[in-house]
Design a protein around this motif. Sequence first.
Motif, PDB file in Angstrom:
ATOM      1  N   TYR A 149       0.838  -1.192   0.000  1.00  0.00           N
ATOM      2  CA  TYR A 149       0.000   0.000   0.000  1.00  0.00           C
ATOM      3  C   TYR A 149       0.874   1.243   0.000  1.00  0.00           C
ATOM      4  O   TYR A 149       1.969   1.264   0.556  1.00  0.00           O
ATOM      5  CB  TYR A 149      -0.996   0.009   1.163  1.00  0.00           C
ATOM      6  CG  TYR A 149      -0.465  -0.226   2.560  1.00  0.00           C
ATOM      7  CD1 TYR A 149      -0.168   0.841   3.411  1.00  0.00           C
ATOM      8  CD2 TYR A 149      -0.316  -1.524   3.056  1.00  0.00           C
ATOM      9  CE1 TYR A 149       0.267   0.625   4.712  1.00  0.00           C
ATOM     10  CE2 TYR A 149       0.123  -1.748   4.351  1.00  0.00           C
ATOM     11  CZ  TYR A 149       0.418  -0.672   5.182  1.00  0.00           C
ATOM     12  OH  TYR A 149       0.857  -0.888   6.474  1.00  0.00           O
ATOM     13  N   GLY A 217      -4.690   3.669   6.568  1.00  0.00           N
ATOM     14  CA  GLY A 217      -5.520   4.150   5.482  1.00  0.00           C
ATOM     15  C   GLY A 217      -5.713   5.654   5.494  1.00  0.00           C
ATOM     16  O   GLY A 217      -6.174   6.232   4.499  1.00  0.00           O
ATOM     17  N   VAL A 285      -9.750   4.724   0.599  1.00  0.00           N
ATOM     18  CA  VAL A 285      -8.618   4.004   0.017  1.00  0.00           C
ATOM     19  C   VAL A 285      -9.089   3.261  -1.231  1.00  0.00           C
ATOM     20  O   VAL A 285     -10.137   2.605  -1.226  1.00  0.00           O
ATOM     21  CB  VAL A 285      -8.025   2.997   1.029  1.00  0.00           C
ATOM     22  CG1 VAL A 285      -6.929   2.157   0.378  1.00  0.00           C
ATOM     23  CG2 VAL A 285      -7.472   3.727   2.243  1.00  0.00           C
TER      24      VAL A 285
END
Length: 324
Positions: A149, A217, A285
């Motif tokens: 991520y 996030g 996200v």
Amino acid sequence: MTKTFTTALSALALAASVGATGATTLKLNHNNPPDHPVHISMQIMADRVAELTDGEIKIQIFPNAQLGTQRESMELVQNCALEMARSNASELEAFEESYSALNLPYIFSSEEHFNTVITGDIGQDILNSSVDQGFRGVAFYTEGARSFYAQKPIMSPADLQGVKVRVQPSPSAIRMVELLGGNPTPISWGELYSALQQGVVDAAENNPTALTTARHGEVVSDFSLDEHTMIPSVVVISNCAWDGMTAEQQKALQTAALDSMAAHRKAWNAASDAAIEEAKTTLNVNVHMVDKAPFAEAVLPMHEEVAAKSEHLADLIDRIKAAQ
């Protein structure tokens, strides 16, 4: 002198955990918050072992790294200054090489394959492998597949070229990111949120709950489901604490661990799915499906590199692959 002092300190710490009633309290440290699925599963283990031993064995859980970082708590366990800790296979490979087989990217073909390994003879052999290092494993808790991520999608290894990726202090994690073209940057879990926020690192890799329970996030925009590894959490116990229990108490702890592992497997997927949904709807996200083949091809040399380190590892890797 130092060794003598450490031994004496460990003996005092162990003695202090035994109350006037004869009940033994085992302190268990970990770095997740109390609402994390692994914490909840460890509490199930604690409740179950107290039940099975009529309160003779109790486990007191300390979340949020109250007794030290993950690495520090492992060293305390080795020195018998702490009875139990939750680590994971990635960090444990620095203590016992057997765990490095579990850390190989794409060694597991499916979740079912992973569960077969950690609940069977292979998993038990790995848990027992670290006795000469001062501790043994008690339980594996799945934490699902780990993915990248960042502030951009990671759709292929090309997207990782030159990217600073936070990794755990694990040779396997470092090598994996190197083969994918990234710049591996070991940073402790507790510092990762601010590191992402301030641009100290550009990306990280973990399971979906990191987006929510650790609030990552809030500081990344994209989660890319390449699912490169399935690295379990591992609960360990010091040799001193283990040897201080009767055979019946040891069996009760193992039974409690297995019961909690079963409960954890049922709860994990629901928690992971909920985390993805929360990350998308609440934290905005973007979640991406990824073609895993280019990632798997890029890191395949790791399998041969790790197998070449010892006959034991080569055999372990073969056993894992044959178990699917």
